[in-house]
Scaffold this active site. Structure first.
Site, short mmCIF file in Angstrom:
data_model
loop_
_atom_site.label_atom_id
_atom_site.label_comp_id
_atom_site.label_asym_id
_atom_site.label_seq_id
_atom_site.Cartn_x
_atom_site.Cartn_y
_atom_site.Cartn_z
N HIS A 19 22.16 66.25 47.59
CA HIS A 19 21.70 66.55 49.05
C HIS A 19 22.97 67.40 49.71
CE1 HIS A 19 19.02 63.01 48.77
NE2 HIS A 19 18.31 63.93 48.52
N GLU A 115 4.29 65.31 46.59
CA GLU A 115 4.67 64.00 46.02
C GLU A 115 3.46 63.30 45.49
OE1 GLU A 115 7.39 61.72 45.74
OE2 GLU A 115 5.61 60.47 45.02
N ASP A 158 12.99 68.07 41.56
CA ASP A 158 13.79 66.82 41.72
C ASP A 158 13.07 65.87 40.67
OD1 ASP A 158 15.68 64.82 41.84
OD2 ASP A 158 15.28 64.54 43.95
N1 SAM Z 1 13.72 64.73 46.11
C1 SAM Z 1 13.67 63.28 46.63
C2 SAM Z 1 14.94 63.24 47.30
O1 SAM Z 1 16.29 63.78 47.03
O2 SAM Z 1 15.45 62.72 48.60
C3 SAM Z 1 13.78 62.21 45.64
C4 SAM Z 1 12.60 62.38 44.50
S1 SAM Z 1 12.69 61.15 43.52
C5 SAM Z 1 13.96 61.51 42.36
C6 SAM Z 1 11.17 61.40 42.47
C7 SAM Z 1 9.90 61.55 43.22
O3 SAM Z 1 8.75 62.40 42.33
C8 SAM Z 1 9.29 60.15 43.24
O4 SAM Z 1 9.13 59.84 44.53
C9 SAM Z 1 8.08 60.04 42.39
O5 SAM Z 1 7.02 59.40 42.83
C10 SAM Z 1 7.73 61.63 42.34
N2 SAM Z 1 6.98 61.77 41.30
C11 SAM Z 1 7.05 61.66 40.05
N3 SAM Z 1 6.30 62.40 39.17
C12 SAM Z 1 5.74 63.57 40.15
C13 SAM Z 1 4.89 64.79 39.84
N4 SAM Z 1 4.44 64.95 38.57
N5 SAM Z 1 4.61 65.41 40.81
C14 SAM Z 1 5.02 65.16 42.07
N6 SAM Z 1 6.01 63.94 42.42
C15 SAM Z 1 6.20 63.05 41.56
#
Ligand code: SAM
Length: 260
Positions: A19, A115, A158
Site C-alpha cells: 500500500h 472482486e 493482488d
Molecule cells: N487488493 C486488496 C488490498 O490490498 O486491500 C486485497 C485483495 S486480497 C489479497 C485478494 C482478493 O481477491 C480477495 O478479496 C478474494 O476474494 C479475491 N479473489 C480471489 N480470486 C479472485 C479472482 N479470480 N478474481 C477476482 N477476485 C478474486
C-alpha cells in the site's frame, strides 16, 4: 470455492509494503494534469476493521500497521490515506488498496475494480458507491478492459494465491496484458515464501520483462511456522523515482527484518 478473506490479514506488513508503494506511485502519477485509468484485479472490500475478530485472531495488523504507523511522515500519500480512512470510518479502520487509490485519484480518473467473492464484492460496492465493481474473475476483467481509456494508468494485480496454478499462469497473464497495454504501469504483488514457490514465477517474469523492477522486503513470520516471510512488488513500467522510494521503504523495513 474461495476461502481467502483479506480481513484476517489487512494491515499486516505485506499490506504496509504494497500500500505504501501503491500510494506513492499514484501520487506521483496524478502530478501530471492528465486523466488516468486505475484497475484492480483482486480488490477486496476496501475498508477493514482492525478491532474486529478477524484481525484479533491472527494479530497480523498488531505486528503490521500498528508498528509501522510512525514510519511515515504525515504527508506521505500512504499516511494521508490512512488518516483520511480513520477520520471517515473510525480510529481502528484500515484502507484496502481501492480506498488507498481513491484517496489519491482525481474526479477525472477512471476506476475499475474486480472482486470475485460475492460478500466482498457487495461490501466493496457499499464502501465505494459510484465506482465500477465487477463481481468477476479479475484476470479476465483486466484482459477484456485493456487497453483502458484513458491509456495512461496503473493496474494492481493482488491475487490471494490460493489457486496454486496462479504461480504458473501469472507470467502469461502479464505478457498478454502488456501486449494489449504496453504503456500501462502493471504492479503485481506476490508473497515471499519459505518454500520458494514464488521464485520460478519471478524468474519467468524477469525474463519476459528485463526492464521491470521487483522490490522485496523481509519480515518475521506472523506466527511460528507461517510460510510468508516477506512481500514483493513486481512493477512493469515503474514511474520515475520508484527505485528511490522503494529503497527508502527497504530502510524502514530493516527495523523489523529478521537478523541473519
Ligand atoms: N487488493 C486488496 C488490498 O490490498 O486491500 C486485497 C485483495 S486480497 C489479497 C485478494 C482478493 O481477491 C480477495 O478479496 C478474494 O476474494 C479475491 N479473489 C480471489 N480470486 C479472485 C479472482 N479470480 N478474481 C477476482 N477476485 C478474486
Amino acid at each position: 470455492m474461495l476461502s481467502y478473506q483479506h480481513a484476517y490479514h489487512a494491515g499486516n506488513l505485506a499490506d504496509v509494503h504494497k500500500h505504501a508503494l501503491l500510494a506513492w506511485m499514484l501520487d506521483y502519477m496524478v502530478q501530471k494534469p492528465k486523466a488516468l485509468s486505475y484497475l484492480e484485479t483482486h480488490a477486496g472490500r476496501a475498508v477493514y476493521d482492525l478491532s474486529g475478530p478477524e484481525a484479533a485472531k491472527t494479530g497480523e495488523a498488531a505486528q503490521g500497521i500498528a508498528l509501522a504507523q510512525g514510519w511515515f511522515a504525515a504527508d506521505h500519500p500512504y499516511a494521508r490515506a490512512l488518516a483520511k480512512t480513520r477520520a471517515d470510518h473510525g480510529a481502528q479502520a484500515y484502507p484496502g488498496s481501492p480506498l488507498i487509490a481513491l484517496n489519491t485519484l482525481r474526479f477525472e480518473d477512471e476506476v475499475t475494480l474486480a472482486e470475485l467473492h460475492p460478500a466482498e464484492a457487495e461490501a466493496l460496492r457499499a464502501a465505494l458507491p459510484g465506482v465500477t465493481v465487477s463481481q468477476t474473475d479479475g484476470f479476465a476483467m483486466a484482459l477484456s478492459r485493456c487497453p483502458p481509456d484513458p491509456r495512461r494508468g496503473l493496474l494492481l494485480c493482488d491475487p490471494s494465491w490460493e489457486v496454486k496454478t496462479d504461480y504458473d499462469d501469472v507470467p502469461e497473464f502479464l505478457r498478454k496484458l502488456h501486449r494489449r497495454w504496453p504503456v500501462g504501469v502493471l504492479a503485481l504483488w506476490y508473497p515471499v515464501l519459505t518454500d520458494a514457490r514464488h521464485r520460478p514465477m519471478l524468474r519467468a517474469l524477469h525474463r519476459q520483462f528485463p526492464d521491470a523492477v521487483s522490490h522485496t522486503v523481509s519480515f518475521p513470520p506472523a506466527r511460528p511456522g507461517h510460510g510468508m516471510v516477506g512481500s514483493g512488488l513486481f512493477v512493469v513500467n515503474p514511474p520515475f523515482g520508484f527505485v528511490d522510494e522503494a529503497n527508502a521503504l527497504s530502510r524502514l523495513f530493516a527495523r523489523v527484518a529478521p537478523q541473519t
